[in-house]
Scaffold this active site. Structure first.
Site, PDB file in Angstrom:
ATOM      1  N   ASN A 150      32.912  42.085  42.810  1.00 52.78           N
ATOM      2  CA  ASN A 150      33.623  40.822  42.754  1.00 52.78           C
ATOM      3  C   ASN A 150      34.730  40.535  43.715  1.00 52.78           C
ATOM      4  O   ASN A 150      35.070  39.483  43.889  1.00 52.78           O
ATOM      5  CB  ASN A 150      33.971  40.880  41.314  1.00 52.78           C
ATOM      6  CG  ASN A 150      35.062  41.922  40.830  1.00 52.78           C
ATOM      7  OD1 ASN A 150      35.128  42.892  41.417  1.00 52.78           O
ATOM      8  ND2 ASN A 150      35.803  41.761  39.896  1.00 52.78           N
ATOM      9  N   GLU A 249      40.824  51.662  37.614  1.00 57.89           N
ATOM     10  CA  GLU A 249      41.180  50.300  37.198  1.00 57.89           C
ATOM     11  C   GLU A 249      39.722  49.639  36.552  1.00 57.89           C
ATOM     12  O   GLU A 249      38.821  49.446  37.107  1.00 57.89           O
ATOM     13  CB  GLU A 249      41.449  49.313  38.314  1.00 57.89           C
ATOM     14  CG  GLU A 249      42.219  47.900  38.051  1.00 57.89           C
ATOM     15  CD  GLU A 249      41.275  46.941  37.903  1.00 57.89           C
ATOM     16  OE1 GLU A 249      40.681  46.486  36.943  1.00 57.89           O
ATOM     17  OE2 GLU A 249      40.995  46.503  38.974  1.00 57.89           O
ATOM     18  N   CYS A 283      38.028  41.318  35.818  1.00 61.16           N
ATOM     19  CA  CYS A 283      38.594  42.006  34.908  1.00 61.16           C
ATOM     20  C   CYS A 283      39.808  41.544  34.289  1.00 61.16           C
ATOM     21  O   CYS A 283      40.298  41.696  33.246  1.00 61.16           O
ATOM     22  CB  CYS A 283      38.759  43.536  35.230  1.00 61.16           C
ATOM     23  SG  CYS A 283      39.616  43.724  36.861  1.00 61.16           S
ATOM     24  N   GLU A 457      47.658  50.395  41.245  1.00 61.63           N
ATOM     25  CA  GLU A 457      47.398  50.019  42.510  1.00 61.63           C
ATOM     26  C   GLU A 457      48.428  48.903  42.792  1.00 61.63           C
ATOM     27  O   GLU A 457      48.692  48.029  41.974  1.00 61.63           O
ATOM     28  CB  GLU A 457      46.139  49.475  42.524  1.00 61.63           C
ATOM     29  CG  GLU A 457      45.113  50.339  42.348  1.00 61.63           C
ATOM     30  CD  GLU A 457      43.694  50.025  42.643  1.00 61.63           C
ATOM     31  OE1 GLU A 457      42.599  50.725  43.264  1.00 61.63           O
ATOM     32  OE2 GLU A 457      42.977  49.107  42.067  1.00 61.63           O
TER      33      GLU A 457
END
Length: 476
Positions: A150, A249, A283, A457
């Protein structure tokens, strides 16, 4: 020149097996490239190269690593148009959205160029013994980076930049839908001065087998993954065998709450960004909309109008806001979510009809009065569909917002800052967007709680994911 081979030890190679796979343009369903498909022998070659590069890179002065990362930012910033076009070709997102991703991706090099010189330690006295406590951070070792389709540029640079800043070599396994962007980044890193073997890229259609093999090599010390919770659980099982340091993640099911004291125009603008960035294939995308009954009609009307104004088509064309979804499976899953919600009593305010013709397109869609039993409330939609519910009681809406295994991001809209902050603190999420629909920032620690992941992150924390803390007890 578009590179389509594996990148190992600074060289472009065919896969040892000779296997290749096609990359498809989701707007036209045409093949745009044939890419080498790595196997275990290629993984071993990449591990050898990374291990050979590790010692010299870890020994470099932090400023030397910093200057190379800074150069990478400069070079990528000068080539944003090239990267945006490639992102659109293989991912499908509209060109403006792709340009935003490319800019965001480049910024990780600049941020971690600045963080590379800030792996601060500590010297203090032990209160009881009087010995010196010396704490320092050291590079962990080889990091395997597994990135999703994505954000084919940003999810790579968000991992590569902190790993290099920390002193670690990396092996990247990009998504098979979108390997071209990551391969295109490699000549840029070479030009910036990244040594051979420090960054290796292994596209592959045998992702599970390939990554599992690398995670069982004792030279690997970190696994950083962005993707679904289902796959993340499997990688954590594999990582446990070598007790690897994991940064995960994972999935999300983001609530977006609009209180009656919200600025509705601001809430609509924020909701558009939270829902439609990358067509909702994120997400972080707003998944469940909870709007106070007093403003529900106004919000739904204005939001539907904003969604209706979006133009759908090939992302490379001028004036396009909404490109195709990444593949047929994703499109069909989104269509199934809408059909399920309508069958269970939701009202279709906008969209919901598959267009004719080529490409994996699905129109911007708004559902209202969506029941709690609808599948789209309980799972990630990953598409341009907004599911709106109303509420009246604050405790109830917070309970509903928290009633999920996920805990990545939530969004809150309210003009009463005291009230809004109290709500944010009650939400079980690693991140909250307060009166804005975007939380991603290279300077901020991005990550979730519960089954949305481990670690962070971005921010200073992003570099520490690739470092081990060493403590020395000393007397002198």
């Amino acid at each position: 020149m578009q590179h389509t081979n594996l990148y190992i030890n600074g060289q472009w190679r065919d896969a040892a097996s000779g296997d290749r796979f096609d990359v498809i343009n989701p707007a036209t369903e045409e093949t745009i490239a044939s890419v080498a498909s790595a196997d275990l022998a290629d993984a071993d070659a990449a591990l050898d190269a990374a291990q050979a590069a590790f010692g010299l890179w870890a020994a470099k002065k932090p400023r030397e690593r910093s200057e190379i990362l800074r150069k990478a930012w400069e070079l990528m910033t000068a080539r944003l148009d090239e990267f945006a076009r490639l992102i659109t070709l293989e991912n499908g997102k509209a060109r403006a959205d792709a340009m935003g991703e490319a800019t965001y991706a480049a910024e990780f090099f600049r941020w971690f160029a600045e963080e590379a010189v800030r792996a601060d330690g500590m010297i203090t006295h032990a209160p009881s013994s009087g010995a010196r406590i010396i704490v320092q951070h050291k590079p962990a070792g080889i990091a395997v980076l597994v990135t999703p389709w994505n954000y084919p540029a940003a999810m790579g640079t968000r991992k590569i930049a902190p790993a290099l800043a920390a002193g670690c070599p990396v092996i990247i396994k990009p998504a098979s839908e979108t390997p071209l962007t990551m391969l295109a980044l490699m000549p840029l890193l070479e030009e910036a001065g990244v040594p051979k073997g420090l960054v290796n890229v292994l596209p592959s259609k045998k992702s599970g087998k390939l990554v599992d093999h690398m995670l069982h090599d004792p030279r690997v010390r970190v696994i950083s993954f962005t993707g679904s919770t289902e796959v993340g659980r499997k990688l954590l099982h594999s990582a446990a065998d070598q007790v690897l340091k994991p940064a995960m993640e994972l999935g999300g099911n983001a609530p977006l709450i609009v209180f009656e004291d919200a600025d509705i125009d601001k809430a609509v603008a924020g909701a558009m960004l939270a829902k439609m960035r990358n067509l909702g294939e994120a997400c972080t995308a707003a998944n469940r909309f909870y709007v106070h009954e007093a403003v529900n009609q106004e919000f739904t009307s204005k939001f539907s109008g904003a969604m209706a104004a979006l133009k759908m088509g090939d992302g490379l064309e001028d004036g396009i806001d909404v490109g195709p979804l990444v593949n047929a499976d994703t499109r069909d899953k989104v269509a199934a979510f809408v059909a399920d919600a309508v069958a269970k009593g939701a009202k279709l305010e906008l969209g919901g009809t598959l267009p004719n013709g080529k490409g994996y397109f699905y129109p911007p869609t708004v559902l209202s009065n969506v029941p709690e039993t609808a599948d789209c409330v309980n799972d990630e939609i990953f598409g341009p569909v907004a599911a709106i519910q109303s509420f009246t009681d604050e405790d109830d809406v917070i309970r509903r917002a928290n009633n999920t295994e996920y805990g990545l991001v939530a969004y809150v809209f309210s003009e009463n800052m005291k009230h809004a902050m109290q709500v944010c603190e009650r939400l079980e999420y690693g991140m909250v967007g307060l009166n804005r629909g975007l939380v991603s920032d290279p300077a901020a620690p991005f990550g979730g709680v519960k089954q949305s992941g481990l670690g962070r992150e971005g921010g200073h924390e992003g570099m520490l994911e690739f470092m081990e803390t060493q403590y020395i007890s000393a007397e002198w």
